[in-house]
Design a protein around this motif. Structure first.
Motif, PDB file in Angstrom:
ATOM      1  N   TYR A 104     -37.429 110.713  99.314  1.00 38.02           N
ATOM      2  CA  TYR A 104     -36.143 110.796 100.009  1.00 38.02           C
ATOM      3  C   TYR A 104     -35.847 112.246 100.413  1.00 38.02           C
ATOM      4  O   TYR A 104     -35.420 112.520 101.543  1.00 38.02           O
ATOM      5  CB  TYR A 104     -35.007 110.300  99.115  1.00 38.02           C
ATOM      6  N   ILE A 241     -28.327 108.265  99.971  1.00 40.29           N
ATOM      7  CA  ILE A 241     -28.946 109.246 100.871  1.00 40.29           C
ATOM      8  C   ILE A 241     -27.903 109.867 101.798  1.00 40.29           C
ATOM      9  O   ILE A 241     -27.988 111.049 102.147  1.00 40.29           O
ATOM     10  CB  ILE A 241     -30.065 108.577 101.703  1.00 40.29           C
ATOM     11  N   PRO A 298     -39.897 105.732 101.640  1.00 37.55           N
ATOM     12  CA  PRO A 298     -38.545 106.246 101.396  1.00 37.55           C
ATOM     13  C   PRO A 298     -38.208 107.429 102.305  1.00 37.55           C
ATOM     14  O   PRO A 298     -37.057 107.592 102.706  1.00 37.55           O
ATOM     15  CB  PRO A 298     -38.599 106.672  99.923  1.00 37.55           C
ATOM     16  N   ALA A 302     -34.975 107.764 104.786  1.00 36.77           N
ATOM     17  CA  ALA A 302     -34.030 108.874 104.747  1.00 36.77           C
ATOM     18  C   ALA A 302     -33.725 109.405 106.146  1.00 36.77           C
ATOM     19  O   ALA A 302     -32.571 109.723 106.461  1.00 36.77           O
ATOM     20  CB  ALA A 302     -34.585 110.002 103.865  1.00 36.77           C
TER      21      ALA A 302
END
Length: 340
Positions: A104, A241, A298, A302
């Motif tokens: 992320y 996020i 991921p 993000a």
């Protein structure tokens, strides 16, 4: 809500629309590009190429923008990503595992390392920014991006072999700068030649205000429709996020705005500078994240969250910049020196 509902209820149509791109791998959607053209075109109509000569004589605004874009923004995002996604939501609360948190954070760094190209013209238009100065800021940022984007990402993310996808960058520059700029220049020249400057400024330009707002709303609907599945299946991750992204937007835009005021830079230069310092080149960021980590990673998610967050949050920044104009200009006047 409308966008998510459209994407959820009509997945086949949404998928077809989302795959309409300017060439394979360009990551520049044709429908969104047309809507952005409608938003950018009024700004391009205001560009007086004679005003570009004055940019070199007023470099402070440009230097502040470049300082925040390249020496503050990627590093502040790396810090915020580490603090929230790896420490607070990971180590402390246990909501995100170590590897996912790292991925992320990598996506957020990629997002922050690419300054915005297209939407800046929209934000500048909505805040009555200096069109010629905005054009110069975007153009110089794009040139610097060719050199610094890959090294910054490699350094902060810790991966090697980062390559700027030149087809994405080239397509975006042509689609979002060259074409609307040429169309705006031609229209401006012909209209002023036919009816004069007074008619152009007083009657012609105001016609585009409702078009800009409508196109912006349509863009929001499409973006949320294209990402409906991500939002609904990963909604907790999307919220987590979004937190460092929102903080980063307000921090960097506020920093640029305050530095511009302290340096006595004119308000119509400070506002687009603050907005450039906060917004991102999401087409490039998504393309790089997918190339490095994969489309379902991921990191890619993000960067997608950055797309979802940017427009609503940037509209609030526009609002703050326009509402605080009096405060900004009083600070410059109190210094006893003319704005530059």
């Amino acid at each position: 809500i409308v966008g998510v509902a459209f994407g959820r209820l009509l997945p086949g149509i949404t998928a077809t629309l989302s795959h309409l791109e300017f060439g394979e791998g360009s990551h520049v959607n044709i429908l969104i590009a047309v809507l952005i053209w409608l938003m950018i075109f009024p700004m391009m109509l205001k560009v007086d190429f004679g005003g570009l000569k004055g940019v070199a004589a007023r470099p402070k605004g440009l230097l502040i923008t470049l300082f925040v874009n390249w020496l503050v923004k990627p590093f502040s995002m790396a810090l915020l990503g580490w603090l929230f996604l790896r420490v607070l939501f990971g180590d402390v609360l246990g909501w995100i595992d170590v590897e996912t948190g790292r991925s992320y954070t990598a996506g957020l760094i990629i997002l922050a390392a690419a300054p915005c190209t297209a939407m800046v013209f929209v934000w500048s238009y909505l805040t009555d920014g200096d069109s010629a100065y905005t054009l110069a800021q975007v153009a110089i940022n794009d040139l610097i991006m060719l050199v610094l984007f890959a090294p910054i990402v490699m350094f902060l993310v810790g991966v090697s072999g980062v390559v700027v996808p030149k087809n994405v960058l080239f397509t975006s520059v042509v689609v979002f700068i060259v074409i609307p700029l040429a169309a705006g220049w031609l229209t401006r020249t012909l209209a002023i030649r036919a009816r004069g400057v007074a008619w152009f400024d007083g009657s012609f330009l105001p016609l585009f205000k409702p078009i800009t707002v409508t196109a912006l709303l349509a863009t929001l609907v499409l973006i949320f429709a294209f990402q409906a599945e991500n939002i609904l299946t990963n909604w907790v991750a999307v919220i987590l996020i979004a937190i460092p992204i929102i903080i980063q937007v307000y921090f960097n835009s506020g920093l640029v705005y305050l530095l511009m005021r302290a340096a006595r830079v004119r308000h119509n230069v400070a506002t687009p500078g603050a907005l450039i310092g906060a917004s991102n080149f999401f087409e490039l960021a998504v393309a790089v994240a997918i190339t490095l980590f994969g489309p379902t990673s991921p990191a890619a998610l993000a960067t997608v969250v950055g797309v979802l967050v940017e427009v609503p949050v940037m509209l609030s920044v526009c609002r703050v910049c326009t509402a605080s104009r009096g405060w900004y200009e009083r600070g410059i006047a109190a210094a006893g020196l003319p704005a530059s």
